[in-house]
Design a protein around this motif. Structure first.
Motif, PDB file in Angstrom:
ATOM      1  N   MET A 153     -30.896  -7.146 -64.866  1.00 34.07           N
ATOM      2  CA  MET A 153     -30.799  -6.695 -63.278  1.00 34.07           C
ATOM      3  C   MET A 153     -30.384  -7.997 -62.911  1.00 34.07           C
ATOM      4  N   VAL A 154     -29.500  -8.360 -62.836  1.00 34.26           N
ATOM      5  CA  VAL A 154     -29.318  -9.528 -62.098  1.00 34.26           C
ATOM      6  C   VAL A 154     -29.775  -9.586 -60.364  1.00 34.26           C
ATOM      7  N   LYS A 155     -30.553 -10.865 -59.988  1.00 35.12           N
ATOM      8  CA  LYS A 155     -30.952 -11.388 -58.737  1.00 35.12           C
ATOM      9  C   LYS A 155     -30.657 -12.082 -58.098  1.00 35.12           C
ATOM     10  N   ILE A 156     -29.911 -11.746 -56.864  1.00 40.07           N
ATOM     11  CA  ILE A 156     -29.393 -13.071 -56.172  1.00 40.07           C
ATOM     12  C   ILE A 156     -30.182 -13.552 -55.021  1.00 40.07           C
ATOM     13  N   ALA A 157     -30.302 -14.715 -55.364  1.00 42.98           N
ATOM     14  CA  ALA A 157     -31.863 -14.779 -54.097  1.00 42.98           C
ATOM     15  C   ALA A 157     -31.011 -16.352 -52.920  1.00 42.98           C
ATOM     16  N   ASN A 171     -30.008 -11.912 -47.920  1.00 40.28           N
ATOM     17  CA  ASN A 171     -30.260 -11.695 -49.568  1.00 40.28           C
ATOM     18  C   ASN A 171     -30.620 -10.160 -49.085  1.00 40.28           C
ATOM     19  N   GLN A 172     -31.349  -9.959 -48.370  1.00 39.32           N
ATOM     20  CA  GLN A 172     -31.267  -8.123 -48.739  1.00 39.32           C
ATOM     21  C   GLN A 172     -29.567  -7.537 -48.073  1.00 39.32           C
ATOM     22  N   ALA A 201     -28.309  -8.300 -52.427  1.00 37.43           N
ATOM     23  CA  ALA A 201     -28.147  -7.197 -52.160  1.00 37.43           C
ATOM     24  C   ALA A 201     -27.737  -5.773 -52.319  1.00 37.43           C
ATOM     25  N   ARG A 202     -28.482  -4.995 -51.528  1.00 36.69           N
ATOM     26  CA  ARG A 202     -27.018  -3.569 -50.915  1.00 36.69           C
ATOM     27  C   ARG A 202     -25.700  -3.844 -51.846  1.00 36.69           C
ATOM     28  N   TYR A 252     -24.392  -5.975 -53.735  1.00 30.39           N
ATOM     29  CA  TYR A 252     -24.497  -6.081 -55.619  1.00 30.39           C
ATOM     30  C   TYR A 252     -24.630  -4.366 -55.897  1.00 30.39           C
ATOM     31  N   GLU A 253     -25.635  -3.776 -55.819  1.00 28.68           N
ATOM     32  CA  GLU A 253     -25.899  -2.567 -55.535  1.00 28.68           C
ATOM     33  C   GLU A 253     -24.647  -1.858 -55.700  1.00 28.68           C
ATOM     34  N   ARG A 267     -21.997  -2.702 -58.052  1.00 24.14           N
ATOM     35  CA  ARG A 267     -22.597  -2.312 -59.280  1.00 24.14           C
ATOM     36  C   ARG A 267     -22.083  -0.944 -59.846  1.00 24.14           C
TER      37      ARG A 267
END
Length: 80
Positions: A1-5, A59-60, A63-64, A66-67, A70
């Motif tokens: 899983m990729v996490k961008i922060a 960041n939220q 992430a949203r 990105y999901e 995806r």
């Protein structure tokens, strides 16, 4: 899983870039321009609570988004 922060300094740099571009493109009174710059310098400093709140929100949202990207299938033309 990729996490961008983004960290607070990256968020501050992004916010600064947006505000500087906006101030360059919009005609507003010098006094108002100075108020915006003071707000950015005093209240939105990189280590401040307001900046941490903005960092959390950014960041939220990243992430949203990105999901969403995806999960969404890639749209390809039918004419291949």
């Amino acid at each position: 899983m990729v996490k961008i922060a983004l960290d607070t300094e990256e968020c501050w740099a992004l916010m600064s870039h947006v505000f500087n571009a906006m101030l360059a493109d919009v005609e507003i009174a010098k006094g108002d321009r100075a108020k915006i710059r003071r707000w950015k310098t005093n209240e939105m400093r990189a280590g401040g609570e307001e900046m941490r709140s903005l960092q959390e929100k950014m960041n939220q949202d990243l992430a949203r988004l990105y999901e969403i990207r995806r999960r969404r299938p890639t749209h390809r033309p039918d004419w291949r």
